[in-house]
Write an enzyme that holds these catalytic residues in place. Structure first.
Site, mmCIF file in Angstrom:
data_model
loop_
_atom_site.group_PDB
_atom_site.id
_atom_site.type_symbol
_atom_site.label_atom_id
_atom_site.label_comp_id
_atom_site.label_asym_id
_atom_site.label_seq_id
_atom_site.Cartn_x
_atom_site.Cartn_y
_atom_site.Cartn_z
ATOM 1 N N GLY A 45 2.646 11.947 -39.004
ATOM 2 C CA GLY A 45 1.333 12.520 -39.697
ATOM 3 C C GLY A 45 1.630 13.805 -40.344
ATOM 4 O O GLY A 45 2.379 14.513 -40.058
ATOM 5 N N GLN A 50 -0.968 21.498 -44.216
ATOM 6 C CA GLN A 50 0.436 21.628 -44.058
ATOM 7 C C GLN A 50 1.173 21.508 -45.320
ATOM 8 O O GLN A 50 2.430 21.953 -45.301
ATOM 9 C CB GLN A 50 1.097 20.549 -43.314
ATOM 10 C CG GLN A 50 0.685 20.369 -41.540
ATOM 11 C CD GLN A 50 1.178 19.450 -40.879
ATOM 12 O OE1 GLN A 50 0.654 18.387 -40.922
ATOM 13 N NE2 GLN A 50 2.538 19.926 -40.052
ATOM 14 N N CYS A 94 5.753 18.648 -34.233
ATOM 15 C CA CYS A 94 5.018 19.093 -35.554
ATOM 16 C C CYS A 94 5.946 19.524 -36.576
ATOM 17 O O CYS A 94 7.013 20.405 -36.445
ATOM 18 C CB CYS A 94 4.064 20.102 -35.090
ATOM 19 S SG CYS A 94 3.087 20.463 -36.393
ATOM 20 N N LEU A 95 5.592 19.001 -37.868
ATOM 21 C CA LEU A 95 6.590 19.400 -39.060
ATOM 22 C C LEU A 95 6.544 20.802 -39.492
ATOM 23 O O LEU A 95 7.443 21.618 -39.854
ATOM 24 C CB LEU A 95 6.259 18.494 -40.273
ATOM 25 C CG LEU A 95 6.686 16.919 -40.113
ATOM 26 C CD1 LEU A 95 6.245 16.355 -41.287
ATOM 27 C CD2 LEU A 95 8.042 16.736 -39.841
ATOM 28 N N HIS A 136 -3.914 15.028 -33.418
ATOM 29 C CA HIS A 136 -3.191 16.017 -33.668
ATOM 30 C C HIS A 136 -3.308 16.659 -35.036
ATOM 31 O O HIS A 136 -3.506 17.933 -35.481
ATOM 32 C CB HIS A 136 -1.496 15.513 -33.811
ATOM 33 C CG HIS A 136 -0.549 16.450 -34.093
ATOM 34 N ND1 HIS A 136 0.358 17.181 -33.141
ATOM 35 C CD2 HIS A 136 -0.331 17.055 -35.124
ATOM 36 C CE1 HIS A 136 1.130 17.813 -33.861
ATOM 37 N NE2 HIS A 136 0.755 17.820 -35.245
ATOM 38 N N GLU A 137 -3.625 15.503 -36.213
ATOM 39 C CA GLU A 137 -3.903 15.944 -37.564
ATOM 40 C C GLU A 137 -5.263 16.474 -37.645
ATOM 41 O O GLU A 137 -5.589 17.363 -38.640
ATOM 42 C CB GLU A 137 -3.706 14.713 -38.390
ATOM 43 C CG GLU A 137 -2.418 13.974 -38.265
ATOM 44 C CD GLU A 137 -1.250 14.956 -38.357
ATOM 45 O OE1 GLU A 137 -1.206 16.183 -39.339
ATOM 46 O OE2 GLU A 137 -0.060 14.763 -37.709
ATOM 47 N N HIS A 140 -5.137 19.944 -36.852
ATOM 48 C CA HIS A 140 -4.767 20.946 -38.087
ATOM 49 C C HIS A 140 -5.805 21.119 -39.033
ATOM 50 O O HIS A 140 -6.016 22.359 -39.399
ATOM 51 C CB HIS A 140 -3.386 20.063 -38.988
ATOM 52 C CG HIS A 140 -1.922 20.087 -38.167
ATOM 53 N ND1 HIS A 140 -1.660 21.461 -38.141
ATOM 54 C CD2 HIS A 140 -1.178 19.268 -37.892
ATOM 55 C CE1 HIS A 140 -0.295 21.284 -37.774
ATOM 56 N NE2 HIS A 140 -0.042 20.105 -37.620
HETATM 57 ZN ZN ZN Z 1 1.522 19.095 -36.655
#
Ligand code: ZN
Length: 190
Positions: A45, A50, A94-95, A136-137, A140
């Site tokens: 995701g 991000q 998470c990236l 989760h997204e 963000h």
């Molecule tokens: Zn993340």
């Protein structure tokens, strides 16, 4: 085109993203680049902030994970969760927080409303990993990191890891966006 990924605690990740109002070629290009960036970084995701764009757009693709081959990639523009149910615990990563992995409690099932890339309004039910990643997204897009869902004690315990991430003292195989200049606290020697 791969885009560099913004990490903790860049301001763009702490701000609520703007609603998307123009469904144009620029949005399509952004979404394509986000999909490419997510896959290149082996993520499942990715939210637009991000990659430094304060827009309520996110991509999710869990088809490479066990048992989810048939789950198609989803592009969610202006998503909101309109209903949720149940509870589950799952270890999230998470990236934007490379190296950090923690168990997070979230609703097991959700109903989410969003626009697709053609501005059509979609209402979708999701559960399991798909529901997990979408939540989760959307966090963000609202300026929330997954660790903010942990207990205060846990949050205190992950502080050293967060400070490493902030300094980019982490091992990653994808490009990180530079952090903005911070005013120096120490005296400058002349
Ligand atoms: Zn993340």
């Amino acid at each position: 085109m791969y885009l560099p990924i913004y990490t903790y605690d860049h301001p763009v990740l702490k701000q609520r993203t703007h609603q998307v109002t123009r469904f144009d070629g620029e949005l399509v290009a952004l979404v394509m680049n986000m999909l490419e960036t997510m896959r290149h970084a082996h993520g499942i995701g990715l939210a637009a902030n991000q990659v430094g764009k304060s827009m309520a757009a996110t991509v999710v693709d869990i088809s490479e994970t066990d048992g989810n081959k048939k789950v198609k990639p989803v592009v969610l523009i202006n998503p909101t969760i309109i209903d949720d149910d149940g509870e589950s615990t799952y270890e999230e990563g998470c990236l934007s927080l490379p190296g950090l992995r923690e168990d997070v409690v979230r609703p097991e099932r959700i109903q989410v409303r969003f626009n697709d890339i053609n501005m059509r309004e979609i209402t979708m039910d999701a559960d399991g990993l798909l529901a997990r990643v979408i939540q989760h997204e959307i966090d963000h897009l609202n300026g929330i990191y997954f660790f903010e869902r942990l207990s205060k004690l846990k949050q205190a315990l992950v502080k050293p890891e967060l400070s490493k991430i902030r300094r980019h003292a982490v091992d990653v195989d994808y490009e990180l966006a530079p952090m903005p200049e911070r005013p120096r606290k120490s005296l400058v020697r002349r």
